[in-house]
Design a protein around this motif. Structure first.
Motif, mmCIF file in Angstrom:
data_model
loop_
_atom_site.group_PDB
_atom_site.id
_atom_site.type_symbol
_atom_site.label_atom_id
_atom_site.label_comp_id
_atom_site.label_asym_id
_atom_site.label_seq_id
_atom_site.Cartn_x
_atom_site.Cartn_y
_atom_site.Cartn_z
ATOM 1 N N PHE A 23 58.124 60.552 76.986
ATOM 2 C CA PHE A 23 57.291 60.170 75.859
ATOM 3 C C PHE A 23 55.802 60.185 76.214
ATOM 4 C CE2 PHE A 23 55.068 56.975 73.477
ATOM 5 C CZ PHE A 23 55.316 57.416 72.207
ATOM 6 N N LEU A 24 55.404 59.332 77.158
ATOM 7 C CA LEU A 24 53.976 59.217 77.462
ATOM 8 C C LEU A 24 53.400 60.499 78.068
ATOM 9 C CD1 LEU A 24 53.638 55.557 78.781
ATOM 10 C CD2 LEU A 24 52.859 56.507 76.622
ATOM 11 N N VAL A 27 52.828 63.244 75.518
ATOM 12 C CA VAL A 27 51.744 62.857 74.608
ATOM 13 C C VAL A 27 50.384 62.978 75.314
ATOM 14 C CG1 VAL A 27 50.708 60.918 73.357
ATOM 15 C CG2 VAL A 27 53.139 61.399 73.105
ATOM 16 N N LEU A 156 51.631 47.949 50.365
ATOM 17 C CA LEU A 156 51.328 46.642 49.773
ATOM 18 C C LEU A 156 52.268 45.526 50.267
ATOM 19 C CD1 LEU A 156 49.650 44.974 47.800
ATOM 20 C CD2 LEU A 156 51.121 45.760 45.943
ATOM 21 N N THR A 214 48.161 57.075 59.177
ATOM 22 C CA THR A 214 49.170 57.855 59.886
ATOM 23 C C THR A 214 50.386 58.179 59.025
ATOM 24 O OG1 THR A 214 50.162 55.845 60.763
ATOM 25 C CG2 THR A 214 48.516 56.905 62.134
ATOM 26 N N ALA A 251 45.277 64.761 66.680
ATOM 27 C CA ALA A 251 46.168 63.788 67.314
ATOM 28 C C ALA A 251 45.353 62.722 68.036
ATOM 29 C CB ALA A 251 47.108 64.493 68.288
ATOM 30 N N LEU A 254 43.743 60.325 65.558
ATOM 31 C CA LEU A 254 44.748 59.391 65.037
ATOM 32 C C LEU A 254 45.115 58.335 66.079
ATOM 33 C CD1 LEU A 254 47.133 61.881 63.197
ATOM 34 C CD2 LEU A 254 45.702 60.141 62.130
ATOM 35 N N MET A 255 45.265 58.798 67.338
ATOM 36 C CA MET A 255 45.601 57.873 68.419
ATOM 37 C C MET A 255 44.537 56.799 68.588
ATOM 38 S SD MET A 255 48.352 58.073 70.115
ATOM 39 C CE MET A 255 47.849 57.157 71.557
ATOM 40 N N SER A 258 44.651 54.353 65.668
ATOM 41 C CA SER A 258 45.840 53.516 65.713
ATOM 42 C C SER A 258 45.761 52.528 66.886
ATOM 43 C CB SER A 258 47.062 54.418 65.826
ATOM 44 O OG SER A 258 48.204 53.710 66.101
ATOM 45 N N PHE A 259 45.263 53.022 68.022
ATOM 46 C CA PHE A 259 45.186 52.199 69.217
ATOM 47 C C PHE A 259 44.173 51.064 69.052
ATOM 48 C CE2 PHE A 259 44.950 51.398 73.788
ATOM 49 C CZ PHE A 259 46.294 51.533 74.094
ATOM 50 N N ASN A 262 45.571 48.384 66.878
ATOM 51 C CA ASN A 262 46.578 47.573 67.550
ATOM 52 C C ASN A 262 45.976 46.628 68.586
ATOM 53 O OD1 ASN A 262 49.574 48.037 66.921
ATOM 54 N ND2 ASN A 262 48.609 50.017 66.662
#
Lengths: 275, 259
Positions: A23-24, A27, A156, A214, A251, A254-255, A258-259, A262
Protein backbone atom coordinates in the motif's frame (compact mmCIF):
# COMPACT_ATOMS: atom_id res chain seq x y z
CA UNK A 1 -0.39 -5.81 30.34
CA UNK A 2 2.14 -8.29 28.99
CA UNK A 3 5.80 -7.31 28.84
CA UNK A 4 7.18 -9.45 26.02
CA UNK A 5 8.06 -6.95 23.30
CA UNK A 6 9.09 -9.51 20.69
CA UNK A 7 5.79 -11.33 21.02
CA UNK A 8 3.97 -8.03 20.49
CA UNK A 9 6.02 -7.20 17.41
CA UNK A 10 5.40 -10.65 15.96
CA UNK A 11 1.66 -10.05 16.30
CA UNK A 12 1.73 -6.60 14.76
CA UNK A 13 4.30 -7.10 12.03
CA UNK A 14 2.28 -9.01 9.40
CA UNK A 15 -0.33 -6.26 9.11
CA UNK A 16 2.28 -3.48 9.21
CA UNK A 17 4.39 -5.14 6.50
CA UNK A 18 1.31 -5.80 4.39
CA UNK A 19 0.13 -2.19 4.61
CA UNK A 20 3.64 -0.85 4.04
CA UNK A 21 4.57 -2.96 1.02
CA UNK A 22 1.39 -3.36 -0.94
CA UNK A 23 0.00 0.00 0.00
CA UNK A 24 2.40 2.71 1.17
CA UNK A 25 5.28 1.87 -1.17
CA UNK A 26 3.22 1.97 -4.40
CA UNK A 27 1.51 5.17 -3.25
CA UNK A 28 4.88 6.81 -2.45
CA UNK A 29 6.34 5.85 -5.82
CA UNK A 30 3.25 7.22 -7.54
CA UNK A 31 3.46 10.52 -5.66
CA UNK A 32 7.18 10.89 -6.33
CA UNK A 33 6.55 10.61 -10.05
CA UNK A 34 5.21 14.16 -10.14
CA UNK A 35 8.63 15.45 -9.07
CA UNK A 36 10.50 13.74 -11.86
CA UNK A 37 11.01 14.73 -15.46
CA UNK A 38 13.51 13.06 -17.81
CA UNK A 39 15.12 11.19 -14.95
CA UNK A 40 15.87 14.23 -12.76
CA UNK A 41 14.18 15.63 -9.66
CA UNK A 42 12.32 18.83 -10.47
CA UNK A 43 9.28 20.95 -9.76
CA UNK A 44 8.77 21.64 -13.46
CA UNK A 45 5.80 19.24 -13.84
CA UNK A 46 3.98 21.20 -11.13
CA UNK A 47 4.65 24.48 -12.88
CA UNK A 48 3.41 23.01 -16.15
CA UNK A 49 0.35 21.59 -14.45
CA UNK A 50 -0.75 24.93 -13.03
CA UNK A 51 0.11 26.64 -16.29
CA UNK A 52 -2.89 25.03 -17.92
CA UNK A 53 -6.08 27.00 -17.54
CA UNK A 54 -8.23 23.87 -17.46
CA UNK A 55 -6.22 22.47 -14.55
CA UNK A 56 -6.47 25.73 -12.64
CA UNK A 57 -10.21 25.90 -13.23
CA UNK A 58 -10.66 22.32 -11.98
CA UNK A 59 -8.46 22.97 -8.95
CA UNK A 60 -10.38 26.07 -7.87
CA UNK A 61 -13.73 24.48 -8.67
CA UNK A 62 -12.91 21.52 -6.42
CA UNK A 63 -11.88 23.82 -3.57
CA UNK A 64 -14.87 26.09 -4.11
CA UNK A 65 -17.44 23.28 -4.18
CA UNK A 66 -15.79 21.68 -1.14
CA UNK A 67 -16.02 24.97 0.76
CA UNK A 68 -19.63 25.67 -0.26
CA UNK A 69 -20.79 22.13 0.56
CA UNK A 70 -19.07 22.41 3.96
CA UNK A 71 -20.57 25.84 4.72
CA UNK A 72 -24.11 24.90 3.66
CA UNK A 73 -23.99 21.58 5.50
CA UNK A 74 -22.84 23.44 8.64
CA UNK A 75 -25.86 25.77 8.51
CA UNK A 76 -28.36 22.97 7.78
CA UNK A 77 -26.46 20.72 10.20
CA UNK A 78 -26.88 23.10 13.16
CA UNK A 79 -30.59 23.54 12.52
CA UNK A 80 -31.12 19.79 12.14
CA UNK A 81 -28.89 18.72 15.03
CA UNK A 82 -30.54 21.25 17.34
CA UNK A 83 -34.00 20.03 16.32
CA UNK A 84 -32.98 16.42 17.00
CA UNK A 85 -31.24 17.08 20.32
CA UNK A 86 -34.31 18.83 21.74
CA UNK A 87 -36.57 15.84 20.95
CA UNK A 88 -37.59 13.32 23.64
CA UNK A 89 -35.11 10.34 23.82
CA UNK A 90 -37.07 7.74 21.80
CA UNK A 91 -37.86 10.14 18.96
CA UNK A 92 -34.24 11.34 19.06
CA UNK A 93 -32.95 7.79 18.58
CA UNK A 94 -35.27 7.21 15.63
CA UNK A 95 -34.31 10.50 14.00
CA UNK A 96 -30.60 9.69 14.33
CA UNK A 97 -31.34 6.32 12.73
CA UNK A 98 -33.04 8.02 9.79
CA UNK A 99 -30.15 10.46 9.37
CA UNK A 100 -27.59 7.61 9.46
CA UNK A 101 -29.51 5.42 7.02
CA UNK A 102 -28.33 7.13 3.82
CA UNK A 103 -24.72 6.47 4.88
CA UNK A 104 -25.37 2.75 4.54
CA UNK A 105 -26.67 3.03 0.98
CA UNK A 106 -24.20 2.72 -1.89
CA UNK A 107 -23.08 6.15 -3.13
CA UNK A 108 -23.78 4.95 -6.67
CA UNK A 109 -27.42 4.36 -5.75
CA UNK A 110 -27.68 7.67 -3.94
CA UNK A 111 -26.15 9.61 -6.81
CA UNK A 112 -28.19 7.73 -9.38
CA UNK A 113 -31.37 8.95 -7.70
CA UNK A 114 -30.47 12.50 -8.71
CA UNK A 115 -30.49 11.47 -12.38
CA UNK A 116 -34.07 10.31 -11.92
CA UNK A 117 -34.90 13.62 -10.26
CA UNK A 118 -32.86 16.12 -12.27
CA UNK A 119 -32.64 14.40 -15.69
CA UNK A 120 -34.27 15.63 -18.90
CA UNK A 121 -37.32 13.46 -18.32
CA UNK A 122 -36.85 13.57 -14.58
CA UNK A 123 -39.23 14.49 -11.84
CA UNK A 124 -38.33 18.18 -11.63
CA UNK A 125 -38.47 18.79 -15.37
CA UNK A 126 -41.77 16.93 -15.77
CA UNK A 127 -43.26 19.05 -13.02
CA UNK A 128 -41.90 22.31 -14.47
CA UNK A 129 -43.08 21.52 -18.01
CA UNK A 130 -46.35 20.03 -16.79
CA UNK A 131 -47.21 23.15 -14.80
CA UNK A 132 -46.22 25.34 -17.72
CA UNK A 133 -43.43 27.03 -15.79
CA UNK A 134 -40.86 25.96 -18.39
CA UNK A 135 -41.46 25.43 -22.12
CA UNK A 136 -38.86 22.73 -22.52
CA UNK A 137 -36.81 20.67 -20.07
CA UNK A 138 -34.08 22.63 -18.33
CA UNK A 139 -30.60 21.16 -18.11
CA UNK A 140 -29.75 20.44 -14.49
CA UNK A 141 -27.44 17.50 -14.99
CA UNK A 142 -23.79 18.20 -15.76
CA UNK A 143 -23.87 21.52 -13.92
CA UNK A 144 -22.05 22.59 -10.79
CA UNK A 145 -25.42 22.84 -9.06
CA UNK A 146 -26.10 19.16 -9.66
CA UNK A 147 -22.69 18.20 -8.27
CA UNK A 148 -23.30 20.47 -5.28
CA UNK A 149 -26.68 18.86 -4.55
CA UNK A 150 -25.24 15.36 -4.88
CA UNK A 151 -22.29 16.10 -2.59
CA UNK A 152 -24.49 17.81 -0.01
CA UNK A 153 -26.78 14.79 0.21
CA UNK A 154 -23.78 12.48 0.44
CA UNK A 155 -22.01 14.27 3.29
CA UNK A 156 -24.69 16.18 5.23
CA UNK A 157 -25.33 13.19 7.57
CA UNK A 158 -21.69 13.29 8.74
CA UNK A 159 -22.04 16.96 9.69
CA UNK A 160 -25.36 16.39 11.46
CA UNK A 161 -23.95 13.45 13.44
CA UNK A 162 -20.89 15.30 14.69
CA UNK A 163 -22.97 18.37 15.60
CA UNK A 164 -25.44 16.17 17.48
CA UNK A 165 -22.68 14.79 19.67
CA UNK A 166 -21.24 18.28 20.16
CA UNK A 167 -24.63 19.67 21.19
CA UNK A 168 -25.27 16.74 23.52
CA UNK A 169 -21.99 17.45 25.31
CA UNK A 170 -22.92 21.09 25.83
CA UNK A 171 -23.91 22.04 29.41
CA UNK A 172 -27.69 21.64 29.59
CA UNK A 173 -28.52 25.05 31.11
CA UNK A 174 -26.25 27.21 28.94
CA UNK A 175 -28.94 28.08 26.40
CA UNK A 176 -31.86 28.61 28.83
CA UNK A 177 -29.56 30.73 31.00
CA UNK A 178 -28.62 32.96 28.08
CA UNK A 179 -32.28 33.23 27.08
CA UNK A 180 -33.39 34.15 30.59
CA UNK A 181 -30.70 36.83 30.67
CA UNK A 182 -32.28 38.35 27.59
CA UNK A 183 -30.19 37.12 24.65
CA UNK A 184 -32.04 36.66 21.37
CA UNK A 185 -31.58 33.46 19.33
CA UNK A 186 -28.90 35.01 17.11
CA UNK A 187 -26.87 36.03 20.15
CA UNK A 188 -27.44 32.64 21.76
CA UNK A 189 -26.08 30.93 18.67
CA UNK A 190 -22.98 33.07 18.15
CA UNK A 191 -22.09 33.64 21.80
CA UNK A 192 -23.09 30.36 23.43
CA UNK A 193 -23.75 27.48 21.03
CA UNK A 194 -21.01 28.15 18.48
CA UNK A 195 -18.11 28.52 20.96
CA UNK A 196 -19.25 25.45 22.92
CA UNK A 197 -19.62 23.23 19.84
CA UNK A 198 -16.62 24.49 17.88
CA UNK A 199 -14.84 21.13 18.00
CA UNK A 200 -17.84 19.25 16.63
CA UNK A 201 -18.09 21.80 13.83
CA UNK A 202 -14.43 21.37 12.94
CA UNK A 203 -14.68 17.57 12.99
CA UNK A 204 -17.83 17.56 10.87
CA UNK A 205 -16.39 20.23 8.59
CA UNK A 206 -13.19 18.26 8.02
CA UNK A 207 -15.13 15.11 7.18
CA UNK A 208 -17.42 16.94 4.76
CA UNK A 209 -14.63 18.97 3.17
CA UNK A 210 -12.24 16.05 2.57
CA UNK A 211 -15.17 13.89 1.53
CA UNK A 212 -16.21 16.43 -1.09
CA UNK A 213 -12.66 16.87 -2.39
CA UNK A 214 -12.06 13.16 -2.77
CA UNK A 215 -15.49 12.02 -3.95
CA UNK A 216 -15.41 10.37 -7.33
CA UNK A 217 -18.85 8.98 -8.16
CA UNK A 218 -20.92 12.12 -7.63
CA UNK A 219 -18.88 14.42 -9.90
CA UNK A 220 -18.47 11.60 -12.41
CA UNK A 221 -22.20 10.92 -12.70
CA UNK A 222 -23.68 14.38 -12.05
CA UNK A 223 -20.88 16.51 -13.49
CA UNK A 224 -19.53 14.32 -16.27
CA UNK A 225 -16.80 15.82 -18.42
CA UNK A 226 -18.51 19.23 -18.30
CA UNK A 227 -17.91 19.82 -14.61
CA UNK A 228 -14.57 18.15 -13.94
CA UNK A 229 -13.31 17.93 -10.37
CA UNK A 230 -9.80 16.87 -9.31
CA UNK A 231 -10.77 13.20 -8.99
CA UNK A 232 -12.58 13.01 -12.32
CA UNK A 233 -9.75 14.96 -13.95
CA UNK A 234 -7.27 12.41 -12.59
CA UNK A 235 -9.31 9.55 -14.02
CA UNK A 236 -9.62 11.31 -17.37
CA UNK A 237 -5.88 12.12 -17.51
CA UNK A 238 -5.06 8.43 -17.09
CA UNK A 239 -7.72 6.79 -19.23
CA UNK A 240 -8.05 9.33 -22.03
CA UNK A 241 -4.60 10.91 -22.27
CA UNK A 242 -2.42 8.25 -20.63
CA UNK A 243 -0.85 11.20 -18.83
CA UNK A 244 0.58 9.74 -15.65
CA UNK A 245 2.59 12.84 -14.74
CA UNK A 246 -0.54 14.98 -14.32
CA UNK A 247 -2.29 12.11 -12.55
CA UNK A 248 0.48 11.91 -9.98
CA UNK A 249 0.37 15.68 -9.43
CA UNK A 250 -3.38 15.57 -8.84
CA UNK A 251 -2.84 12.62 -6.52
CA UNK A 252 -0.29 14.67 -4.57
CA UNK A 253 -2.69 17.63 -4.29
CA UNK A 254 -5.46 15.36 -3.04
CA UNK A 255 -3.09 13.69 -0.58
CA UNK A 256 -1.87 16.98 0.85
CA UNK A 257 -5.42 18.24 1.31
CA UNK A 258 -6.68 15.02 2.84
CA UNK A 259 -3.61 14.68 5.06
CA UNK A 260 -3.70 18.22 6.43
CA UNK A 261 -7.39 17.88 7.23
CA UNK A 262 -6.75 14.64 9.10
CA UNK A 263 -3.82 16.16 10.96
CA UNK A 264 -6.09 18.97 12.10
CA UNK A 265 -8.64 16.42 13.29
CA UNK A 266 -6.00 14.49 15.22
CA UNK A 267 -4.73 17.69 16.85
CA UNK A 268 -8.22 18.53 18.01
CA UNK A 269 -8.84 15.03 19.30
CA UNK A 270 -5.66 14.99 21.41
CA UNK A 271 -6.29 18.54 22.66
CA UNK A 272 -9.68 17.39 23.88
CA UNK A 273 -8.33 14.28 25.59
CA UNK A 274 -5.80 16.29 27.57
CA UNK A 275 -8.47 18.36 29.22
CA UNK B 1 -44.46 27.51 20.24
CA UNK B 2 -42.55 28.70 17.23
CA UNK B 3 -39.33 26.83 18.02
CA UNK B 4 -41.25 23.52 17.98
CA UNK B 5 -42.58 24.47 14.55
CA UNK B 6 -39.06 25.37 13.42
CA UNK B 7 -37.79 21.96 14.56
CA UNK B 8 -40.46 19.99 12.73
CA UNK B 9 -40.11 22.05 9.56
CA UNK B 10 -36.32 21.61 9.55
CA UNK B 11 -36.52 17.89 10.17
CA UNK B 12 -39.11 17.30 7.45
CA UNK B 13 -37.16 19.23 4.84
CA UNK B 14 -33.84 17.58 5.71
CA UNK B 15 -35.28 14.06 5.81
CA UNK B 16 -37.05 14.69 2.51
CA UNK B 17 -33.72 15.76 1.02
CA UNK B 18 -31.80 12.82 2.49
CA UNK B 19 -34.32 10.02 1.98
CA UNK B 20 -36.63 11.34 -0.76
CA UNK B 21 -34.24 10.36 -3.56
CA UNK B 22 -34.27 6.81 -2.25
CA UNK B 23 -38.09 6.69 -2.40
CA UNK B 24 -37.90 7.99 -5.96
CA UNK B 25 -35.41 5.26 -6.94
CA UNK B 26 -37.74 2.59 -5.59
CA UNK B 27 -40.66 4.11 -7.51
CA UNK B 28 -38.60 4.32 -10.72
CA UNK B 29 -37.49 0.71 -10.23
CA UNK B 30 -41.13 -0.44 -10.14
CA UNK B 31 -41.99 1.40 -13.34
CA UNK B 32 -43.55 -0.43 -16.29
CA UNK B 33 -42.13 2.11 -18.74
CA UNK B 34 -39.14 1.59 -20.99
CA UNK B 35 -37.10 4.57 -19.83
CA UNK B 36 -36.20 6.02 -16.50
CA UNK B 37 -38.99 8.27 -15.27
CA UNK B 38 -40.72 9.52 -12.18
CA UNK B 39 -43.63 9.29 -11.55
CA UNK B 40 -43.52 5.70 -12.92
CA UNK B 41 -45.63 4.77 -15.92
CA UNK B 42 -47.58 1.92 -14.37
CA UNK B 43 -46.36 -0.67 -11.91
CA UNK B 44 -44.31 -3.71 -12.84
CA UNK B 45 -41.59 -5.92 -11.46
CA UNK B 46 -40.00 -6.43 -14.87
CA UNK B 47 -36.93 -4.28 -14.19
CA UNK B 48 -36.30 -6.01 -10.89
CA UNK B 49 -36.44 -9.36 -12.74
CA UNK B 50 -34.22 -7.97 -15.51
CA UNK B 51 -31.50 -7.24 -12.92
CA UNK B 52 -31.17 -10.95 -12.24
CA UNK B 53 -31.04 -11.74 -15.95
CA UNK B 54 -28.21 -9.40 -16.89
CA UNK B 55 -25.15 -11.62 -17.15
CA UNK B 56 -22.59 -8.94 -16.24
CA UNK B 57 -24.52 -7.98 -13.09
CA UNK B 58 -24.38 -11.60 -11.92
CA UNK B 59 -20.63 -11.81 -12.52
CA UNK B 60 -19.85 -8.46 -10.89
CA UNK B 61 -22.15 -9.22 -7.94
CA UNK B 62 -20.24 -12.46 -7.37
CA UNK B 63 -16.90 -10.61 -7.52
CA UNK B 64 -18.10 -7.90 -5.13
CA UNK B 65 -19.40 -10.51 -2.68
CA UNK B 66 -16.11 -12.40 -2.86
CA UNK B 67 -14.08 -9.23 -2.22
CA UNK B 68 -16.34 -8.08 0.61
CA UNK B 69 -16.31 -11.44 2.41
CA UNK B 70 -12.73 -12.59 1.91
CA UNK B 71 -11.18 -9.11 1.89
CA UNK B 72 -12.81 -8.45 5.26
CA UNK B 73 -11.74 -11.84 6.62
CA UNK B 74 -8.15 -11.19 5.52
CA UNK B 75 -8.28 -7.73 7.12
CA UNK B 76 -9.47 -9.31 10.37
CA UNK B 77 -6.76 -11.99 10.30
CA UNK B 78 -4.18 -9.21 9.94
CA UNK B 79 -5.95 -6.64 12.09
CA UNK B 80 -7.01 -8.56 15.21
CA UNK B 81 -3.39 -9.40 16.24
CA UNK B 82 -2.39 -5.74 15.80
CA UNK B 83 -5.29 -4.56 17.92
CA UNK B 84 -4.44 -7.19 20.56
CA UNK B 85 -0.73 -6.32 20.56
CA UNK B 86 -1.49 -2.61 20.86
CA UNK B 87 -3.94 -2.97 23.73
CA UNK B 88 -2.33 -5.74 25.82
CA UNK B 89 1.42 -5.37 25.25
CA UNK B 90 4.00 -2.62 25.32
CA UNK B 91 4.24 -2.56 21.55
CA UNK B 92 7.58 -1.23 20.26
CA UNK B 93 7.06 1.45 17.58
CA UNK B 94 3.38 1.28 18.53
CA UNK B 95 2.53 4.71 17.19
CA UNK B 96 4.33 4.08 13.87
CA UNK B 97 2.66 0.72 13.40
CA UNK B 98 -0.75 2.17 14.16
CA UNK B 99 -0.13 4.96 11.66
CA UNK B 100 0.94 2.49 8.97
CA UNK B 101 -2.05 0.18 9.34
CA UNK B 102 -4.52 3.05 9.50
CA UNK B 103 -2.98 4.95 6.56
CA UNK B 104 -5.31 3.42 3.95
CA UNK B 105 -8.22 5.36 5.44
CA UNK B 106 -6.54 8.71 4.79
CA UNK B 107 -5.34 8.08 1.23
CA UNK B 108 -8.09 8.79 -1.33
CA UNK B 109 -9.17 5.50 -2.92
CA UNK B 110 -8.52 6.55 -6.48
CA UNK B 111 -4.82 7.02 -5.64
CA UNK B 112 -4.61 3.53 -4.14
CA UNK B 113 -6.15 2.02 -7.24
CA UNK B 114 -3.85 3.90 -9.60
CA UNK B 115 -0.75 3.13 -7.52
CA UNK B 116 -1.54 -0.59 -7.46
CA UNK B 117 -2.22 -0.63 -11.19
CA UNK B 118 1.04 1.14 -11.99
CA UNK B 119 3.38 -0.58 -9.57
CA UNK B 120 1.85 -3.98 -8.89
CA UNK B 121 -0.36 -5.08 -11.78
CA UNK B 122 1.65 -3.74 -14.74
CA UNK B 123 5.31 -4.30 -13.77
CA UNK B 124 4.93 -7.45 -11.65
CA UNK B 125 2.28 -9.01 -13.85
CA UNK B 126 -0.03 -9.50 -10.87
CA UNK B 127 -3.62 -10.23 -11.90
CA UNK B 128 -6.21 -7.47 -11.56
CA UNK B 129 -8.28 -9.75 -9.34
CA UNK B 130 -5.45 -10.20 -6.85
CA UNK B 131 -4.73 -6.46 -6.87
CA UNK B 132 -8.42 -5.80 -6.14
CA UNK B 133 -8.29 -8.25 -3.25
CA UNK B 134 -5.17 -6.58 -1.83
CA UNK B 135 -6.68 -3.12 -2.23
CA UNK B 136 -9.93 -4.07 -0.50
CA UNK B 137 -8.07 -5.81 2.33
CA UNK B 138 -5.85 -2.74 2.86
CA UNK B 139 -8.91 -0.49 2.79
CA UNK B 140 -10.78 -2.49 5.44
CA UNK B 141 -7.74 -3.03 7.69
CA UNK B 142 -8.06 0.36 9.49
CA UNK B 143 -11.73 -0.28 10.29
CA UNK B 144 -10.97 -3.81 11.53
CA UNK B 145 -8.21 -2.55 13.83
CA UNK B 146 -10.30 0.33 15.15
CA UNK B 147 -13.46 -1.63 15.90
CA UNK B 148 -11.64 -4.61 17.44
CA UNK B 149 -9.46 -2.24 19.52
CA UNK B 150 -12.59 -0.59 20.86
CA UNK B 151 -14.04 -3.89 22.00
CA UNK B 152 -10.68 -5.00 23.48
CA UNK B 153 -10.56 -1.76 25.46
CA UNK B 154 -13.97 -2.57 26.90
CA UNK B 155 -12.80 -6.00 28.03
CA UNK B 156 -11.02 -6.12 31.39
CA UNK B 157 -7.54 -7.52 30.91
CA UNK B 158 -7.15 -8.99 34.39
CA UNK B 159 -9.04 -12.18 33.49
CA UNK B 160 -6.44 -12.88 30.81
CA UNK B 161 -3.62 -12.15 33.22
CA UNK B 162 -5.25 -14.50 35.72
CA UNK B 163 -5.48 -17.26 33.10
CA UNK B 164 -1.83 -16.81 32.15
CA UNK B 165 -0.75 -16.83 35.81
CA UNK B 166 -2.68 -20.07 36.26
CA UNK B 167 -0.55 -21.61 33.54
CA UNK B 168 -2.63 -21.24 30.38
CA UNK B 169 -0.52 -20.45 27.31
CA UNK B 170 -0.96 -17.05 25.65
CA UNK B 171 -2.45 -18.65 22.55
CA UNK B 172 -4.90 -20.78 24.52
CA UNK B 173 -5.84 -17.73 26.59
CA UNK B 174 -6.54 -15.74 23.45
CA UNK B 175 -8.74 -18.38 21.86
CA UNK B 176 -10.54 -19.51 25.03
CA UNK B 177 -10.96 -16.23 26.89
CA UNK B 178 -10.38 -13.18 24.72
CA UNK B 179 -11.96 -14.28 21.46
CA UNK B 180 -15.33 -15.39 22.89
CA UNK B 181 -15.55 -12.08 24.75
CA UNK B 182 -14.90 -9.86 21.76
CA UNK B 183 -16.86 -11.86 19.20
CA UNK B 184 -19.53 -9.17 18.90
CA UNK B 185 -16.87 -6.59 18.15
CA UNK B 186 -15.38 -8.85 15.52
CA UNK B 187 -18.79 -9.38 13.96
CA UNK B 188 -19.38 -5.62 13.98
CA UNK B 189 -16.00 -5.12 12.29
CA UNK B 190 -16.95 -7.75 9.72
CA UNK B 191 -20.22 -6.02 8.90
CA UNK B 192 -18.64 -2.58 8.68
CA UNK B 193 -15.88 -3.97 6.47
CA UNK B 194 -18.35 -5.84 4.30
CA UNK B 195 -20.54 -2.80 3.66
CA UNK B 196 -17.49 -0.55 3.08
CA UNK B 197 -15.96 -2.96 0.59
CA UNK B 198 -19.21 -3.72 -1.18
CA UNK B 199 -20.08 -0.06 -1.77
CA UNK B 200 -16.53 0.94 -2.59
CA UNK B 201 -15.89 2.61 -5.96
CA UNK B 202 -12.72 4.74 -6.31
CA UNK B 203 -10.29 1.99 -5.26
CA UNK B 204 -11.70 -0.38 -7.89
CA UNK B 205 -11.88 2.22 -10.64
CA UNK B 206 -8.54 1.45 -12.28
CA UNK B 207 -8.47 -2.19 -11.23
CA UNK B 208 -10.79 -3.63 -13.83
CA UNK B 209 -10.01 -6.15 -16.51
CA UNK B 210 -11.86 -8.42 -18.91
CA UNK B 211 -14.65 -9.99 -16.87
CA UNK B 212 -13.25 -8.47 -13.66
CA UNK B 213 -15.43 -5.60 -12.55
CA UNK B 214 -17.02 -4.90 -9.19
CA UNK B 215 -20.74 -4.32 -9.02
CA UNK B 216 -20.73 -0.53 -8.43
CA UNK B 217 -18.30 -0.06 -11.33
CA UNK B 218 -20.48 -2.27 -13.50
CA UNK B 219 -23.51 -0.14 -12.59
CA UNK B 220 -21.71 3.03 -13.66
CA UNK B 221 -20.76 1.40 -16.98
CA UNK B 222 -24.27 0.14 -17.54
CA UNK B 223 -25.90 3.50 -16.92
CA UNK B 224 -23.61 5.07 -19.48
CA UNK B 225 -24.90 2.80 -22.23
CA UNK B 226 -28.62 2.60 -21.47
CA UNK B 227 -31.28 4.70 -19.84
CA UNK B 228 -33.54 1.84 -18.73
CA UNK B 229 -34.70 1.51 -15.12
CA UNK B 230 -32.78 -1.71 -14.37
CA UNK B 231 -30.01 0.26 -12.65
CA UNK B 232 -32.66 1.90 -10.48
CA UNK B 233 -33.96 -1.57 -9.59
CA UNK B 234 -30.46 -2.77 -8.78
CA UNK B 235 -29.72 0.36 -6.73
CA UNK B 236 -32.93 -0.17 -4.77
CA UNK B 237 -32.13 -3.84 -4.12
CA UNK B 238 -28.62 -2.99 -2.93
CA UNK B 239 -29.92 -0.24 -0.67
CA UNK B 240 -32.34 -2.70 0.93
CA UNK B 241 -29.53 -5.21 1.36
CA UNK B 242 -27.23 -2.69 3.09
CA UNK B 243 -29.98 -1.28 5.29
CA UNK B 244 -31.20 -4.69 6.42
CA UNK B 245 -27.68 -5.89 7.25
CA UNK B 246 -27.02 -2.80 9.34
CA UNK B 247 -30.49 -2.90 10.90
CA UNK B 248 -30.07 -6.54 11.96
CA UNK B 249 -26.57 -5.81 13.24
CA UNK B 250 -27.87 -2.91 15.32
CA UNK B 251 -30.73 -5.04 16.64
CA UNK B 252 -28.60 -7.98 17.72
CA UNK B 253 -25.18 -6.48 18.38
CA UNK B 254 -25.76 -2.85 19.22
CA UNK B 255 -23.61 -2.09 16.18
CA UNK B 256 -23.39 1.66 16.87
CA UNK B 257 -21.45 1.03 20.10
CA UNK B 258 -18.48 -0.08 18.04
CA UNK B 259 -18.49 2.29 15.10
Amino acid sequence: MFQNRMEALALALPAALFAAFVFLVPVFILLSEGFRAEGAWTLAPYVDFFDSELNRTVFWRTLKLGAIVTAVSAVIGYATAWSIVTLPPTARGRMIGLVVMPLMISPVARTYAWIVILGRTGFVNQTLVGLGIADSPIRFLFTETAVFIGLLQLFLPLMILSLISALENMPKDAVPAARVLGANWLQVFFKVILPLTKEGLVIGGTLVFTGSLTAYITPAILGGSKVLMLETLLYQRVTVANDFASASIIAMILMVMSFSANLLLKRLATARNKR
Amino acid sequence: MSSRLFSYATLSVVLLFLLGPFVIIVAAALSAGETLAFPPQGLSLKWVIKVFEVESFRASFALSMFLAIFGTLAALVLGVPVAYAASRYKLPFGETIRTIVSAPIIVPGIIVGLALLRYLVLPLDVSVGLALFIAHTALILPYAVRVVSASLDNLRSDIEEAAVLLGSSRIATFFRIVLPNIQNGILAAFILGFVTSFNQVPVSLFLSGPGVRTLPIDMIWYMEITYDPSVAALAALLAFLSISIVFLAERFLGFSRYV
